[in-house]
Enzyme design. Structure first.
Site, PDB file in Angstrom:
ATOM      1  N   CYS A  82      55.412  43.336  35.153  1.00 23.24           N
ATOM      2  CA  CYS A  82      56.065  44.650  35.272  1.00 23.24           C
ATOM      3  C   CYS A  82      57.577  44.500  35.073  1.00 23.24           C
ATOM      4  CB  CYS A  82      55.688  45.327  36.587  1.00 23.24           C
ATOM      5  SG  CYS A  82      56.031  47.109  36.555  1.00 23.24           S
ATOM      6  N   HIS A 189      49.796  45.682  35.517  1.00 22.45           N
ATOM      7  CA  HIS A 189      49.625  44.874  36.732  1.00 22.45           C
ATOM      8  C   HIS A 189      48.270  44.160  36.701  1.00 22.45           C
ATOM      9  CE1 HIS A 189      53.191  46.108  39.000  1.00 22.45           C
ATOM     10  NE2 HIS A 189      53.059  47.251  38.358  1.00 22.45           N
ATOM     11  N   GLU A 191      47.268  41.933  38.599  1.00 24.58           N
ATOM     12  CA  GLU A 191      46.834  41.741  39.993  1.00 24.58           C
ATOM     13  C   GLU A 191      46.188  42.994  40.567  1.00 24.58           C
ATOM     14  OE1 GLU A 191      49.837  42.272  38.971  1.00 24.58           O
ATOM     15  OE2 GLU A 191      50.926  43.546  40.388  1.00 24.58           O
TER      16      GLU A 191
END
Lengths: 208, 258
Positions: A82, A189, A191
């Site tokens: 990001c 993202h 994650e």
């Protein structure tokens, strides 16, 4: 050892858990330049405003130098997520123009979907189309996948070869991922992108 | 390539336990928010929302533990709201593993808090929850209510939405307190009026009783995300059924990675 750089502006916990889930072991969360110099791989998360994130790095004595030594001189695998990816650019243009790390030529500017129904920030799941990148090849067989984005700005690379994957939001097609030698960065993202994201993290861990 | 409409299951959490939880046999502990979140995560929720309705300080404390245990096992975005009063609360919840934090009563009392939070943690983490009741029909007007819809404020909901955006909110979570719990569907006028006005994403909430309501939230309300609680909790519909319903109506939804 893999070091997640904790400079005050990242969703460190989520990134840490996802890397462990993707198979990383020996992960350390740190901003200590001496520890960073000993790491084999580096992850730079980032959430928030460009100026604040860059300021966060510069505020830690010796951090920028340690990162440059590891990534630019020693060639350690680096992953920016990001804003951690956007910081790779020469500059970020938000309220003012902020100098970035300058590791990949280009600048970060506002998204321009040019459609009122497409809101800013782009928030949610959008398709990412890989573009000649070993991590996407290994993780997704180069297929297009949906991943989670939250951003109002995008990295405009000076050289097309640095675009590792692309995404389209209305009128704006932008770099969903960038790459240059040992440096890799993703706008989305991983994650927070469930299986598609974990697979990509696994591929990054295993392909360097 | 296009941004997909999000489908968000919401869980009410009180003193660390789920209120009105999913009734499924395969859950070890149906009252554990973490188990429930994991269940939704596996079903392919696009985001998960926790709304804390604990009244006591002790109950509040358990929320942090719930959030961090959820973030340990769910690799999907998590929004947490309820009882957020300060920038410190934002930081603490984000640190525990939330991705976005929703603020309601405190933002109505002090709209500058939205700006302070946005500057501190970034706009994208700041969700302003607007709980509104319709007070006039022609033309329609809505008033902000706080404390779970009990307290009138005299503040116009549409004007407040504009102020929240101006002060740096990254998203609006718009709940019709008239519709909440009725299963009659969203207050489409309310959602549409706000989505047409603001440039930030809007999540529609309150009143979903069937899949058509989710569809209407997008086709008529133009919401960027649709939130529902009971239709998912009680197993009336699965997230996959919700995705299919949207898809059949020409709405782009996420392709799940298997």
């Amino acid at each position: 050892m893999l070091a997640i750089i904790d400079y005050g502006f990242g969703n460190i916990r989520s990134v840490h858990k996802a890397l462990l889930e993707a198979g990383a072991n020996d992960v350390i969360i740190t901003h200590d330049p001496q520890i960073i110099k000993k790491a084999d791989k580096l992850v730079l998360p980032g959430v928030g405003a460009y100026a604040q994130c860059m300021g966060g790095i510069l505020a830690i004595d010796g951090l920028l130098e340690a990162l440059e030594e590891k990534v630019l001189k020693a060639g350690a695998p680096f992953l920016g997520i990001c804003v951690g990816m956007q910081l790779l650019a020469d500059v970020g243009v938000e309220f003012e123009t902020i100098k970035g790390l300058g590791w990949i030529s280009g600048k970060v500017t506002k998204l321009y979907p040019r459609n009122h129904d497409l809101k800013i920030p782009q928030m949610g799941w959008n398709e990412v189309k890989p573009n000649d990148c070993k991590y996407f090849e290994s993780a997704w067989d180069n297929e297009t996948k949906d991943v989670y984005f939250v951003h109002s700005y995008a990295f405009r690379t000076q050289n097309a070869e640095n675009i590792a994957a692309s995404c389209t939001y209305g009128a704006d097609t932008f770099a969903a991922a960038v790459q240059k030698d040992n440096i890799f960065g993703v706008q989305f993202h991983p994650e927070k992108s469930q299986k598609a994201g974990l697979k990509l993290l696994k591929a990054w861990l295993e392909n360097d | 390539m296009t941004l997909k409409t999000r489908i968000i299951p919401c869980l009410d959490v009180k003193d660390g336990r789920v209120v009105k939880g999913v009734q499924f046999e395969n859950l070890r502990d149906a009252g554990d928010p973490v188990e429930q979140a994991k269940f939704y995560d596996e079903q392919g929720a696009d985001e998960i929302c926790f709304l804390d309705i604990s009244a006591s300080h002790e109950g509040r404390g358990t929320l942090y533990d719930v959030v961090s245990r959820t973030a340990d096992v769910c690799f999907t975005p998590l929004t947490v709201g309820g009882g957020v009063r300060s920038v410190e609360d934002f930081r603490a919840l984000l640190l525990a593993g939330a991705d976005k934090v929703a603020i309601n009563t405190a933002a109505v009392k002090n709209p500058d808090l939205i700006r302070e939070a946005a500057l501190s943690v970034g706009s994208q983490c700041v969700v302003v929850a607007i709980d509104a009741r319709r007070i006039a029909n022609n033309p329609p007007k809505w008033e902000i209510f706080t404390h779970g819809g009990r307290n009138p404020t005299g503040i116009d909901a549409i004007e407040f939405a504009a102020l929240a955006e101006k002060n740096g909110a990254g998203e609006l979570l718009v709940t019709s307190m008239d519709k909440d719990g009725t299963k009659d569907g969203y207050d489409i006028d309310l959602i549409r009026t706000i989505t047409d006005m603001v440039d930030i994403p809007v999540v529609a909430s309150g009143g979903v009783g069937d899949l058509d309501h989710l569809v209407e939230g997008v086709t008529k309300g133009k919401a960027n995300a649709v939130l529902a609680a009971s239709i998912f909790h009680f197993g009336t519909h699965t997230l996959q059924e919700a995705r299919d319903a949207l898809k059949q109506n020409g709405i782009e939804v996420r392709n799940l990675e298997v």
